[in-house]
Write a protein that holds these residues in place. Structure first.
Motif, PDB file in Angstrom:
ATOM      1  N   SER A   1      42.466  30.232  60.760  1.00  0.00           N
ATOM      2  CA  SER A   1      41.612  31.061  61.614  1.00  0.00           C
ATOM      3  C   SER A   1      40.982  32.198  60.811  1.00  0.00           C
ATOM      4  N   LEU A   2      41.723  32.710  59.831  1.00  0.00           N
ATOM      5  CA  LEU A   2      41.159  33.763  58.968  1.00  0.00           C
ATOM      6  C   LEU A   2      40.004  33.217  58.134  1.00  0.00           C
ATOM      7  N   ARG A   3      40.169  31.996  57.629  1.00  0.00           N
ATOM      8  CA  ARG A   3      39.096  31.397  56.835  1.00  0.00           C
ATOM      9  C   ARG A   3      37.844  31.195  57.689  1.00  0.00           C
ATOM     10  N   LEU A   4      38.041  30.775  58.927  1.00  0.00           N
ATOM     11  CA  LEU A   4      36.908  30.575  59.815  1.00  0.00           C
ATOM     12  C   LEU A   4      36.224  31.902  60.143  1.00  0.00           C
ATOM     13  N   LEU A   5      37.015  32.941  60.341  1.00  0.00           N
ATOM     14  CA  LEU A   5      36.429  34.260  60.605  1.00  0.00           C
ATOM     15  C   LEU A   5      35.652  34.759  59.387  1.00  0.00           C
ATOM     16  N   ASP A   6      36.176  34.475  58.192  1.00  0.00           N
ATOM     17  CA  ASP A   6      35.457  34.852  56.966  1.00  0.00           C
ATOM     18  C   ASP A   6      34.117  34.122  56.886  1.00  0.00           C
ATOM     19  N   MET A   7      34.124  32.825  57.215  1.00  0.00           N
ATOM     20  CA  MET A   7      32.883  32.058  57.184  1.00  0.00           C
ATOM     21  C   MET A   7      31.913  32.550  58.250  1.00  0.00           C
ATOM     22  N   CYS A   8      32.458  32.945  59.381  1.00  0.00           N
ATOM     23  CA  CYS A   8      31.634  33.480  60.459  1.00  0.00           C
ATOM     24  C   CYS A   8      30.956  34.774  59.998  1.00  0.00           C
ATOM     25  N   ASN A   9      31.710  35.637  59.333  1.00  0.00           N
ATOM     26  CA  ASN A   9      31.144  36.890  58.832  1.00  0.00           C
ATOM     27  C   ASN A   9      30.103  36.625  57.742  1.00  0.00           C
ATOM     28  N   THR A  10      30.354  35.610  56.915  1.00  0.00           N
ATOM     29  CA  THR A  10      29.378  35.241  55.883  1.00  0.00           C
ATOM     30  C   THR A  10      28.076  34.790  56.523  1.00  0.00           C
ATOM     31  N   ALA A  11      28.179  33.990  57.571  1.00  0.00           N
ATOM     32  CA  ALA A  11      26.992  33.527  58.290  1.00  0.00           C
ATOM     33  C   ALA A  11      26.247  34.704  58.919  1.00  0.00           C
ATOM     34  N   LYS A  12      26.994  35.615  59.540  1.00  0.00           N
ATOM     35  CA  LYS A  12      26.371  36.778  60.177  1.00  0.00           C
ATOM     36  C   LYS A  12      25.627  37.629  59.154  1.00  0.00           C
ATOM     37  N   ASP A  13      26.262  37.846  57.990  1.00  0.00           N
ATOM     38  CA  ASP A  13      25.631  38.651  56.944  1.00  0.00           C
ATOM     39  C   ASP A  13      24.361  37.984  56.423  1.00  0.00           C
ATOM     40  N   ALA A  14      24.435  36.659  56.224  1.00  0.00           N
ATOM     41  CA  ALA A  14      23.281  35.919  55.704  1.00  0.00           C
ATOM     42  C   ALA A  14      22.113  35.977  56.684  1.00  0.00           C
ATOM     43  N   LEU A  15      22.408  35.795  57.957  1.00  0.00           N
ATOM     44  CA  LEU A  15      21.350  35.829  58.974  1.00  0.00           C
ATOM     45  C   LEU A  15      20.766  37.230  59.111  1.00  0.00           C
ATOM     46  N   GLN A  16      21.632  38.243  59.088  1.00  0.00           N
ATOM     47  CA  GLN A  16      21.164  39.619  59.226  1.00  0.00           C
ATOM     48  C   GLN A  16      20.272  40.026  58.043  1.00  0.00           C
ATOM     49  N   GLN A  17      20.706  39.677  56.836  1.00  0.00           N
ATOM     50  CA  GLN A  17      19.926  40.025  55.643  1.00  0.00           C
ATOM     51  C   GLN A  17      18.573  39.331  55.653  1.00  0.00           C
ATOM     52  N   THR A  18      18.572  38.055  56.023  1.00  0.00           N
ATOM     53  CA  THR A  18      17.303  37.314  56.056  1.00  0.00           C
ATOM     54  C   THR A  18      16.389  37.833  57.153  1.00  0.00           C
TER      55      THR A  18
ATOM     56  N   ASN B   1      13.702  36.639  46.295  1.00  0.00           N
ATOM     57  CA  ASN B   1      14.907  37.004  45.552  1.00  0.00           C
ATOM     58  C   ASN B   1      16.066  37.282  46.504  1.00  0.00           C
ATOM     59  N   SER B   2      15.742  37.898  47.650  1.00  0.00           N
ATOM     60  CA  SER B   2      16.759  38.133  48.669  1.00  0.00           C
ATOM     61  C   SER B   2      17.303  36.812  49.204  1.00  0.00           C
ATOM     62  N   ARG B   3      16.400  35.847  49.390  1.00  0.00           N
ATOM     63  CA  ARG B   3      16.798  34.514  49.841  1.00  0.00           C
ATOM     64  C   ARG B   3      17.707  33.850  48.810  1.00  0.00           C
ATOM     65  N   LYS B   4      17.407  34.039  47.535  1.00  0.00           N
ATOM     66  CA  LYS B   4      18.252  33.464  46.491  1.00  0.00           C
ATOM     67  C   LYS B   4      19.658  34.042  46.551  1.00  0.00           C
ATOM     68  N   ALA B   5      19.760  35.349  46.816  1.00  0.00           N
ATOM     69  CA  ALA B   5      21.066  35.993  46.920  1.00  0.00           C
ATOM     70  C   ALA B   5      21.852  35.447  48.110  1.00  0.00           C
ATOM     71  N   VAL B   6      21.146  35.226  49.219  1.00  0.00           N
ATOM     72  CA  VAL B   6      21.787  34.661  50.410  1.00  0.00           C
ATOM     73  C   VAL B   6      22.289  33.250  50.114  1.00  0.00           C
ATOM     74  N   LYS B   7      21.459  32.441  49.485  1.00  0.00           N
ATOM     75  CA  LYS B   7      21.842  31.070  49.157  1.00  0.00           C
ATOM     76  C   LYS B   7      23.059  31.050  48.240  1.00  0.00           C
ATOM     77  N   LYS B   8      23.070  31.951  47.257  1.00  0.00           N
ATOM     78  CA  LYS B   8      24.192  32.013  46.324  1.00  0.00           C
ATOM     79  C   LYS B   8      25.490  32.351  47.047  1.00  0.00           C
TER      80      LYS B   8
END
Length: 277
Positions: free
Chosen positions: A85-102, A132-139
């Motif tokens: 569940s912690l791993r899933l929450l981490d992935m959820c936060n990663t998705a949220k950060d990627a969407l917010q930044q984009t 470049n921001s998109r590249k950072a998100v993809k990475k």
């Protein structure tokens, strides 16, 4: 493995109405895995996950399930589920950060294109900044996918634990689909640009061969390409259109991810409560 044909005493009676509901929702999500990726299909999967987790939350309130999870012999499996569940929450936060930044980069670039402050050189600089921001998100997304740990197989005798393991597995699968959708194949944008560069006209239909993220990348790469004439307003208009569609796509995905995040937290709390009983 959608339905469980042989259930132990640790799981409620097969006659309980929540069981076929759970099996149906899980089966629906499994069948959607083969569907082509699009923002609409991803939103549907996120909605399906929300319904599935709501069903699981109800199942965890049933006395027999609570008893099974609080049983000392199942403590190892519950600990493993908590790690998952912690791993899933981490992935959820990663998705949220990627969407917010984009989203922030998209809104800023749309504003700059409308105002056109500083002329062509300034616009070109801002376009490159966005890409470049998109590249950072993809990475970040690729790193998250590479570092994820596979969920280990659980003893089939532990039915309630196996059910939760299956839910975590399908949730992980949906996150992976979303990460690939947001980041896209490494060559997708330039592949589209190449096709457009070799055509006589630039049309939205051609750019829309891919998803909203890849389409925006392609349209912006095309806009800054030295092979295109600065006076070609069609290219700029199409870039603005792709950015608008990307922003709407991000909004839908953000709502789905945030709603799922709340449900993941709720399931984790239930697991902790059962473990401490």
């Amino acid at each position: 493995m959608a339905a469980y044909h042989a259930r132990s005493n640790s799981f409620p009676s097969r006659q309980h109405p929540l069981i076929p509901e759970f099996d149906e929702q899980l089966c629906r999500l499994r069948s959607s895995e083969a569907a082509s990726s699009s923002s609409a299909s991803l939103s549907g999967k996120l909605s399906g996950l929300q319904d599935l987790h709501d069903c699981v939350d109800k199942l965890l309130l049933l006395p027999l399930n609570q008893q099974a999870l609080s049983n000392q012999k199942n403590e190892k499996w519950v600990d493993e589920l908590l790690d998952g569940s912690l791993r899933l929450l981490d992935m959820c936060n990663t998705a949220k950060d990627a969407l917010q930044q984009t989203k922030e980069s998209t809104q800023e670039l749309q504003s700059i294109i409308r105002r056109r402050r500083g002329g062509e050189s300034s616009l070109s600089s801002e376009l490159k900044k966005f890409l470049n921001s998109r590249k950072a998100v993809k990475k970040a997304l690729h790193k998250a996918m590479e570092s994820k740990c596979a969920f280990s197989l659980l003893n089939r005798d532990q039915e309630v634990v196996s059910m939760l393991r299956e839910v975590q597995s399908i949730t992980l699968s949906v996150f992976e689909s979303m990460f690939f959708f947001i980041s896209g194949p490494k060559s997708s944008s330039w592949s589209l640009v190449s096709k457009l560069m070799n055509s006589k006209t630039v049309s939205c239909e051609k750019v829309n061969e891919s998803n909203e993220f890849a389409s925006a990348d392609a349209a912006l790469n095309l806009l800054i390409s030295h092979k295109m004439k600065n006076s070609d307003s069609t290219v700029e208009e199409n870039a603005q259109k792709q950015l608008q569609e990307l922003e709407m796509c991000i909004q839908d995905l953000e709502e789905g991810v945030e709603s799922l995040y709340r449900r993941l937290i709720k399931i984790r709390v239930s697991l902790l409560n059962n473990l401490n009983h």
